[in-house]
Design an enzyme around this catalytic site. Structure first.
Site, PDB file in Angstrom:
ATOM      1  N   GLU A   1     -17.405   6.742 -13.295  1.00 50.78           N
ATOM      2  CA  GLU A   1     -17.046   5.345 -13.524  1.00 50.78           C
ATOM      3  C   GLU A   1     -16.215   4.742 -12.389  1.00 50.78           C
ATOM      4  O   GLU A   1     -16.286   3.546 -12.124  1.00 50.78           O
ATOM      5  CB  GLU A   1     -16.309   5.185 -14.853  1.00 50.78           C
TER       6      GLU A   1
ATOM      7  N   MET B   1      -5.140  12.004   8.804  1.00 56.36           N
ATOM      8  CA  MET B   1      -4.032  11.047   8.732  1.00 56.36           C
ATOM      9  C   MET B   1      -2.760  11.736   8.234  1.00 56.36           C
ATOM     10  O   MET B   1      -1.652  11.443   8.685  1.00 56.36           O
ATOM     11  CB  MET B   1      -4.435   9.884   7.816  1.00 56.36           C
TER      12      MET B   1
ATOM     13  N   LYS C   1     -16.971  -1.855 -30.755  1.00 55.26           N
ATOM     14  CA  LYS C   1     -18.387  -1.634 -31.058  1.00 55.26           C
ATOM     15  C   LYS C   1     -18.901  -2.558 -32.167  1.00 55.26           C
ATOM     16  O   LYS C   1     -20.040  -3.015 -32.118  1.00 55.26           O
ATOM     17  CB  LYS C   1     -18.593  -0.170 -31.441  1.00 55.26           C
TER      18      LYS C   1
ATOM     19  N   PHE D   1     -11.802   8.638 -32.100  1.00 50.17           N
ATOM     20  CA  PHE D   1     -12.493   9.364 -31.027  1.00 50.17           C
ATOM     21  C   PHE D   1     -12.727   8.440 -29.823  1.00 50.17           C
ATOM     22  O   PHE D   1     -13.235   7.338 -29.974  1.00 50.17           O
ATOM     23  CB  PHE D   1     -13.838   9.904 -31.547  1.00 50.17           C
ATOM     24  N   GLN D   2     -12.345   8.892 -28.664  1.00 59.70           N
ATOM     25  CA  GLN D   2     -12.487   8.150 -27.403  1.00 59.70           C
ATOM     26  C   GLN D   2     -11.834   6.782 -27.456  1.00 59.70           C
ATOM     27  O   GLN D   2     -12.294   5.825 -26.829  1.00 59.70           O
ATOM     28  CB  GLN D   2     -13.962   8.053 -26.987  1.00 59.70           C
TER      29      GLN D   2
HETATM   30  C1  LIG Z   1      -4.449   4.254   6.241  1.00 62.66           C
HETATM   31  C2  LIG Z   1      -4.275   2.772   6.268  1.00 62.66           C
HETATM   32  C3  LIG Z   1      -3.744   2.156   7.391  1.00 62.66           C
HETATM   33  C4  LIG Z   1      -3.634   0.773   7.470  1.00 62.66           C
HETATM   34  N1  LIG Z   1      -3.210   0.207   8.640  1.00 62.66           N
HETATM   35  C5  LIG Z   1      -3.312  -1.139   8.784  1.00 62.66           C
HETATM   36  C6  LIG Z   1      -3.059  -1.760  10.040  1.00 62.66           C
HETATM   37  O1  LIG Z   1      -2.751  -1.121  11.034  1.00 62.66           O
HETATM   38  N2  LIG Z   1      -3.200  -3.105  10.133  1.00 62.66           N
HETATM   39  C7  LIG Z   1      -3.571  -3.871   9.054  1.00 62.66           C
HETATM   40  O2  LIG Z   1      -3.710  -5.079   9.209  1.00 62.66           O
HETATM   41  N3  LIG Z   1      -3.774  -3.311   7.854  1.00 62.66           N
HETATM   42  C8  LIG Z   1      -3.676  -1.970   7.701  1.00 62.66           C
HETATM   43  N4  LIG Z   1      -3.954  -1.409   6.478  1.00 62.66           N
HETATM   44  C9  LIG Z   1      -4.308  -2.293   5.349  1.00 62.66           C
HETATM   45  C10 LIG Z   1      -3.071  -2.821   4.645  1.00 62.66           C
HETATM   46  O3  LIG Z   1      -2.571  -1.835   3.773  1.00 62.66           O
HETATM   47  C11 LIG Z   1      -3.411  -4.106   3.849  1.00 62.66           C
HETATM   48  O4  LIG Z   1      -4.451  -3.843   2.955  1.00 62.66           O
HETATM   49  C12 LIG Z   1      -3.851  -5.241   4.723  1.00 62.66           C
HETATM   50  O5  LIG Z   1      -3.024  -5.361   5.861  1.00 62.66           O
HETATM   51  C13 LIG Z   1      -3.811  -6.542   3.933  1.00 62.66           C
HETATM   52  O6  LIG Z   1      -4.626  -7.469   4.552  1.00 62.66           O
HETATM   53  P1  LIG Z   1      -4.399  -9.021   4.384  1.00 62.66           P
HETATM   54  O7  LIG Z   1      -3.013  -9.401   4.760  1.00 62.66           O
HETATM   55  O8  LIG Z   1      -5.505  -9.657   5.121  1.00 62.66           O
HETATM   56  O9  LIG Z   1      -4.462  -9.319   2.842  1.00 62.66           O
HETATM   57  P2  LIG Z   1      -5.541  -9.115   1.704  1.00 62.66           P
HETATM   58  O10 LIG Z   1      -5.135  -7.946   0.901  1.00 62.66           O
HETATM   59  O11 LIG Z   1      -6.925  -9.229   2.175  1.00 62.66           O
HETATM   60  O12 LIG Z   1      -5.147 -10.389   0.834  1.00 62.66           O
HETATM   61  C14 LIG Z   1      -5.700 -11.627   1.062  1.00 62.66           C
HETATM   62  C15 LIG Z   1      -4.637 -12.717   1.071  1.00 62.66           C
HETATM   63  O13 LIG Z   1      -5.340 -13.957   1.194  1.00 62.66           O
HETATM   64  C16 LIG Z   1      -5.139 -14.751   0.055  1.00 62.66           C
HETATM   65  N5  LIG Z   1      -6.395 -15.370  -0.310  1.00 62.66           N
HETATM   66  C17 LIG Z   1      -7.405 -14.876  -1.071  1.00 62.66           C
HETATM   67  N6  LIG Z   1      -8.400 -15.753  -1.159  1.00 62.66           N
HETATM   68  C18 LIG Z   1      -8.030 -16.817  -0.417  1.00 62.66           C
HETATM   69  C19 LIG Z   1      -8.650 -18.053  -0.115  1.00 62.66           C
HETATM   70  N7  LIG Z   1      -9.863 -18.392  -0.592  1.00 62.66           N
HETATM   71  N8  LIG Z   1      -7.979 -18.915   0.671  1.00 62.66           N
HETATM   72  C20 LIG Z   1      -6.743 -18.618   1.157  1.00 62.66           C
HETATM   73  N9  LIG Z   1      -6.117 -17.472   0.889  1.00 62.66           N
HETATM   74  C21 LIG Z   1      -6.757 -16.584   0.120  1.00 62.66           C
HETATM   75  C22 LIG Z   1      -4.600 -13.826  -1.012  1.00 62.66           C
HETATM   76  O14 LIG Z   1      -3.796 -14.556  -1.920  1.00 62.66           O
HETATM   77  C23 LIG Z   1      -3.819 -12.804  -0.196  1.00 62.66           C
HETATM   78  O15 LIG Z   1      -2.526 -13.267   0.093  1.00 62.66           O
HETATM   79  C24 LIG Z   1      -4.030  -0.019   6.370  1.00 62.66           C
HETATM   80  C25 LIG Z   1      -4.517   0.592   5.223  1.00 62.66           C
HETATM   81  C26 LIG Z   1      -4.670   1.960   5.167  1.00 62.66           C
HETATM   82  C27 LIG Z   1      -5.253   2.578   3.943  1.00 62.66           C
HETATM   83  C1  LIG Z   2      -7.086   9.218  -3.651  1.00 60.31           C
HETATM   84  C2  LIG Z   2      -6.182   9.466  -2.501  1.00 60.31           C
HETATM   85  N1  LIG Z   2      -5.422  10.585  -2.458  1.00 60.31           N
HETATM   86  C3  LIG Z   2      -4.602  10.819  -1.401  1.00 60.31           C
HETATM   87  C4  LIG Z   2      -4.504   9.916  -0.376  1.00 60.31           C
HETATM   88  C5  LIG Z   2      -3.581  10.172   0.798  1.00 60.31           C
HETATM   89  N2  LIG Z   2      -4.357  10.322   2.042  1.00 60.31           N
HETATM   90  C6  LIG Z   2      -4.506   9.308   2.921  1.00 60.31           C
HETATM   91  S1  LIG Z   2      -5.471   9.709   4.219  1.00 60.31           S
HETATM   92  C7  LIG Z   2      -5.701  11.279   3.634  1.00 60.31           C
HETATM   93  C8  LIG Z   2      -6.538  12.255   4.379  1.00 60.31           C
HETATM   94  C9  LIG Z   2      -7.941  11.824   4.555  1.00 60.31           C
HETATM   95  O1  LIG Z   2      -8.642  12.877   5.179  1.00 60.31           O
HETATM   96  P1  LIG Z   2     -10.110  12.662   5.723  1.00 60.31           P
HETATM   97  O2  LIG Z   2     -10.940  12.008   4.692  1.00 60.31           O
HETATM   98  O3  LIG Z   2     -10.621  13.933   6.282  1.00 60.31           O
HETATM   99  O4  LIG Z   2      -9.890  11.577   6.865  1.00 60.31           O
HETATM  100  P2  LIG Z   2      -9.233  11.743   8.330  1.00 60.31           P
HETATM  101  O5  LIG Z   2      -7.859  11.194   8.240  1.00 60.31           O
HETATM  102  O6  LIG Z   2      -9.256  13.185   8.690  1.00 60.31           O
HETATM  103  O7  LIG Z   2     -10.107  10.896   9.203  1.00 60.31           O
HETATM  104  C10 LIG Z   2      -5.008  11.465   2.430  1.00 60.31           C
HETATM  105  C11 LIG Z   2      -4.958  12.727   1.685  1.00 60.31           C
HETATM  106  C12 LIG Z   2      -5.295   8.742  -0.486  1.00 60.31           C
HETATM  107  N3  LIG Z   2      -5.242   7.794   0.447  1.00 60.31           N
HETATM  108  N4  LIG Z   2      -6.126   8.549  -1.527  1.00 60.31           N
END
Ligand SMILES: Cc1cc2nc3c(=O)[nH]c(=O)nc-3n(C[C@H](O)[C@H](O)[C@H](O)COP(=O)(O)OP(=O)(O)OC[C@H]3O[C@@H](n4cnc5c(N)ncnc54)[C@H](O)[C@@H]3O)c2cc1C
Ligand SMILES: Cc1ncc(C[n+]2csc(CCOP(=O)(O)OP(=O)(O)O)c2C)c(N)n1
Ligand SMILES: [Mg+2]
Lengths: 597, 172
Positions: free
Chosen positions: A59, A493, A171, A121-122
């Site tokens: 899911e 990472m 249901k 159940f569930q």
């Molecule tokens: C491992 C990892 C590393 C990351 N490193 C980075 C990084 O280096 N740099 C980076 O940028 N991010 C990074 N992120 C992502 C980060 O965590 C955020 O998800 C991201 O920066 C949010 O993007 P955003 O500000 O565009 O907002 P979003 O989450 O896309 O939110 C959208 C915003 O726009 C608004 N909005 C929605 N619809 C509309 C509309 N129609 N008109 C006007 N406004 C609207 C919403 O209200 C909200 O404020 C990383 C994520 C991970 C998992």
């Molecule tokens: C569901 C979930 N559990 C744990 C994490 C923490 N986490 C972030 S990156 C990462 C490792 C990912 O490893 P891999 O898919 O091999 O990617 P790589 O960084 O090696 O490119 C983990 C465990 C997460 N982001 N999501």
């Protein structure tokens, strides 16, 4: 039963009413998994052809598939799961959609109303569990509410800041007779503002016209606002001559190949994007939420900039960063209003200052912060960045539309840095929640929506195992999704943080006992390929792209490569660690920084 | 606006007009607990049966930025019609009611009764060893009364939390 005067049509079962409402909402596909509580809906599905049901294998994957479908089309994605474990399995997907503002409607089965609260159940308190993981949720307790609730749910999911909505369906409501009511496009209390205030637009233009070191920082909100908003953004940026940077979620809203593009900003953003943010005197943020991955240390974020923030959600404004001008409204309409006001205003922007600003930016660009060194001997180990570059280059030669999804980790960041996105809705990644296991099911949803397109999940060997069962779904529906694994044998990472922040204690981050991905692919009726070294890479990518089947391409990459640039948690934009020559220890990390994620 | 002093805490009395549907209170409370906001007091009751609306009054505290964020977060809950920051939007009246049980005999009992009179507290229940006072007023007045009852045999307090309205012709 004679038709009552207020229902000229004969009453249908709740499940039939539900399907009719979905059809009237334009739903073509539902991603789901059956169970006792939703059997009446499966009965109704069996008896019709308008809506296609895609049977997932878990899911959580149903929700990610709906997210991929939604983000690549702009439509609402629809999910159907059973009560109890079906609903709880969906929770991660729902929160993912909430954090990334993806419109999803999730139908959950529930025990009959007379058993609710009895630990039947569930049974699960689904509205209770999903309340903080959804934009809104409903428990339908009366048949006569059913049609209205479904239409409201779609309206709420797609309006304003989009997000997931759960409808919990006991249901007995599905079996009992219900009257139908048609779609509505209003709501008595939820009426988000979309039209920007002209006075704020005028203030924004005044600031922008006076800017000497402007930066336009845009995010996922521009993607949410639709392709026209992205086109309007592109025109506005070119008209102003200002530099533009995108968040991870905003990639593709401005063409990566444009000379005014600075690349992504933030933790793994480019040197030029982050230093431009640090040096800016006017910042225009559009549909971006000042996430901690973007701002770094808040008290050092854009220290000299007057800030303008355009966002449809008032709670995004002044949440972490106080701004000078707040424009509440839809990004597309606000950009159109800005463009008109800019053109109507006779003030000349400071072109000389802007030219000096670009000279400075070009100096920063010369750092080539995304540089990596690939040894080109055939037996050389493949650099992950190079693998992405080649993937990008080779897909450009394809006539097909290309959609990329990712899992979470280094590979995700390298994809963001090295794959150039020219158009919105082509890049699907889990940004806010960072959900490993997102990419494969999301790719499935994208492929369902775009059967002719080339859909690639850029994956890590650890993440891909989190929803690997969906290979079965690919096989069943003959979805030719490509899974491109950057196999560094580590949770890279995690390994990188351990190296830089935890004294190289690689605690539990090695990907032990990996499967043979080639055989794994084959056992799921897909093609498995593997590249061991530089000499084999192009051939494997070529065969993957040429295949009309699902493919897993297992690419052995350098296990020790780190993702740079990097702004360590709690550091400022100008305290970035660079790769190649800057590699080594993380400077500027304080104990305060260490507690951050 | 940048500028408001971001370390200064203020109290805010916020009134929220909501659709009277199931789960709405859980949404409001979940928002406060989930996001780590303070609830100093909270009241909820239906105020418009014809339109099925309830009014929630919540007294909270935080920096200016946090309070603005609380209002924005409340406003984006789907069943919320209107959010009013009574503390900020102009003069307002805030009242709560307390039932205060005081046990005692002799001099302390007499003293409790005398103080109750000056506070215009009503005696709503009495035995030879106890009083229950009913007192209505601003939160500070109730606090002061309860403080004074402490040494006089205060046994139990039940308070309603704040009901509040703007002064003058303004409505929510
Ligand atoms: C491992 C990892 C590393 C990351 N490193 C980075 C990084 O280096 N740099 C980076 O940028 N991010 C990074 N992120 C992502 C980060 O965590 C955020 O998800 C991201 O920066 C949010 O993007 P955003 O500000 O565009 O907002 P979003 O989450 O896309 O939110 C959208 C915003 O726009 C608004 N909005 C929605 N619809 C509309 C509309 N129609 N008109 C006007 N406004 C609207 C919403 O209200 C909200 O404020 C990383 C994520 C991970 C998992
Ligand atoms: C569901 C979930 N559990 C744990 C994490 C923490 N986490 C972030 S990156 C990462 C490792 C990912 O490893 P891999 O898919 O091999 O990617 P790589 O960084 O090696 O490119 C983990 C465990 C997460 N982001 N999501
Ligand atoms: Mg890995």
């Amino acid at each position: 039963m004679p038709a009552a005067p207020q229902h000229p049509e004969p009453l249908q079962s709740g499940a039939e009413v539900l399907l009719r409402a979905l059809k009237d909402q334009g739903v073509e596909v539902v991603f789901g998994y059956p169970g006792g509580a939703v059997l009446p809906i499966y009965d109704a599905i069996f008896n019709q052809n308008a809506i296609r049901h895609i049977l997932v294998r878990h899911e959580q994957a149903a929700v990610h598939a709906a997210e991929g479908y939604a983000r690549s089309t702009g439509k609402v994605g629809v999910v159907l799961v059973t009560s109890g474990p079906g609903a709880t399995n969906a929770v991660t997907g729902l929160l993912d959609a909430l954090m990334d503002s993806v419109p999803v409607v999730c139908l959950t089965g529930q025990v009959p109303t007379h058993l609710i609260g009895n630990d039947a159940f569930q049974e699960a308190d689904t509205t209770g569990i999903t309340r903080p993981a959804t934009k809104h949720n409903y428990l339908v307790k009366r048949s006569e509410d059913l049609a209205r609730v479904v239409h409201e749910a779609f309206y709420i999911a797609r309006s304003g800041r989009p997000g997931p909505v759960v409808i919990d369906l006991p249901k007995d409501i599905l079996i009992g007779k219900a009257a139908y009511a048609g779609p509505v496009d209003t709501h008595r209390s939820y009426r988000p503002r979309t039209e920007p205030d002209p006075a704020q637009i005028a203030r924004a233009v005044a600031l922008l016209k006076g800017a000497k070191r402007p930066v336009i920082y845009t995010g996922g909100g521009v993607v949410n606002a639709g392709p026209d908003a992205a086109a309007a953004l592109t025109r506005f940026v070119r008209m102003t001559g200002f530099p533009c940077t995108n968040t991870l979620m905003g990639l593709g809203a401005f063409p990566a190949s444009d000379p005014q593009f600075l690349g992504m900003l933030g933790m793994h953003g480019t040197y030029e994007a982050n230093l431009a943010m640090h040096g800016a005197d006017v910042l225009l943020a559009i549909g971006a939420r000042f996430d901690d991955r973007v701002t770094g240390r808040l008290n050092a974020f854009c220290p000299d900039a007057r800030k303008i923030h355009i966002d449809i959600d008032p709670s995004s404004i002044n949440k972490t960063v106080p701004v000078d001008v707040a424009v509440i409204g839809d990004a597309g309409r606000a950009i159109a209003a800005l463009t008109a006001a800019w053109e109507a205003d006779a003030t000349e922007p400071d072109r000389a200052a802007l030219a000096a600003w670009w000279r400075q930016i070009d100096l920063w660009r010369q750092k080539q912060s995304l540089r990596y060194i690939q040894d080109t001997a055939p037996s050389a180990v493949i650099k992950p960045q190079y693998a992405i570059r080649r993937l990008w280059e080779l897909t450009q030669a394809q006539a097909k539309d290309v959609f990329i999804t990712t899992e979470v980790g280094q590979h995700q960041m390298w994809a963001a840095q090295h794959f150039g996105f020219e158009r919105p809705n082509r890049w699907m990644t889990s940004g806010g929640l960072g959900t490993m296991g997102y990419g494969l099911p999301a790719a499935m949803g994208v492929q369902i929506a775009h059967p002719e397109a080339l859909v690639i999940d850029i994956a890590g060997e650890a993440s891909i195992l989190m929803n690997i069962q969906e290979m079965g779904t690919l096989a069943q529906y003959r979805l030719p999704v490509k899974v491109f694994i950057l196999n560094n044998q580590y949770m890279g990472m995690i390994r990188q943080w351990q190296e830089l922040l935890h004294g190289s204690r690689y605690s539990e981050s090695y990907s032990n006992a990996l499967p043979d991905f080639v055989k794994l692919a084959e056992s799921f009726h897909a093609t498995g390929l593997r590249a061991e070294n530089y000499g084999q890479l192009d051939d494997v990518i070529g065969r993957m792209l040429a295949s009309d089947r699902a493919v897993i391409a297992d690419i052995a990459v350098d296990p020790k490569e780190n993702c740079f640039p990097m702004i360590p948690s709690g550091a400022a934009h100008n305290e970035m660690i660079l790769g190649v020559e800057g590699e080594g220890e993380a400077r500027g990390i304080t104990d305060e920084g260490l507690v951050l994620v | 606006m940048p500028g408001p002093d971001n370390n200064h805490l203020r109290s805010a009395t916020i009134s929220v007009l909501v659709d009277n549907e199931s789960g709405v209170l859980a949404r409001v409370i979940g928002l406060f607990s989930g996001r780590g906001y303070n609830i100093d007091s909270l009241t909820v009751a239906p105020v418009d049966d014809a339109r099925g609306r309830s009014r929630i009054n919540v007294v909270t505290s935080g920096t200016e930025m946090v309070i603005e964020q609380i209002k924005a977060q409340l406003d984006r809950l789907v069943p919320v019609h209107r959010v009013a920051d009574l503390t900020r939007e102009g003069p307002h009246i805030a009242r709560e009611m307390a039932l205060v049980k005081v046990l005692g005999t002799g001099e302390k009992r007499v003293e409790a009764l005398r103080i109750a009179e000056t506070f215009r507290a009503r005696v709503v229940d009495t035995t030879t060893e106890s009083f229950v006072f009913e007192l209505t007023g601003a939160t500070e007045k109730l606090d002061a009364f309860i403080d004074l009852m402490h040494p006089l045999g205060l046994a139990e307090v039940s308070r309603t939390g704040v009901a509040a309205l703007a002064r003058g012709i303004r409505t929510i």
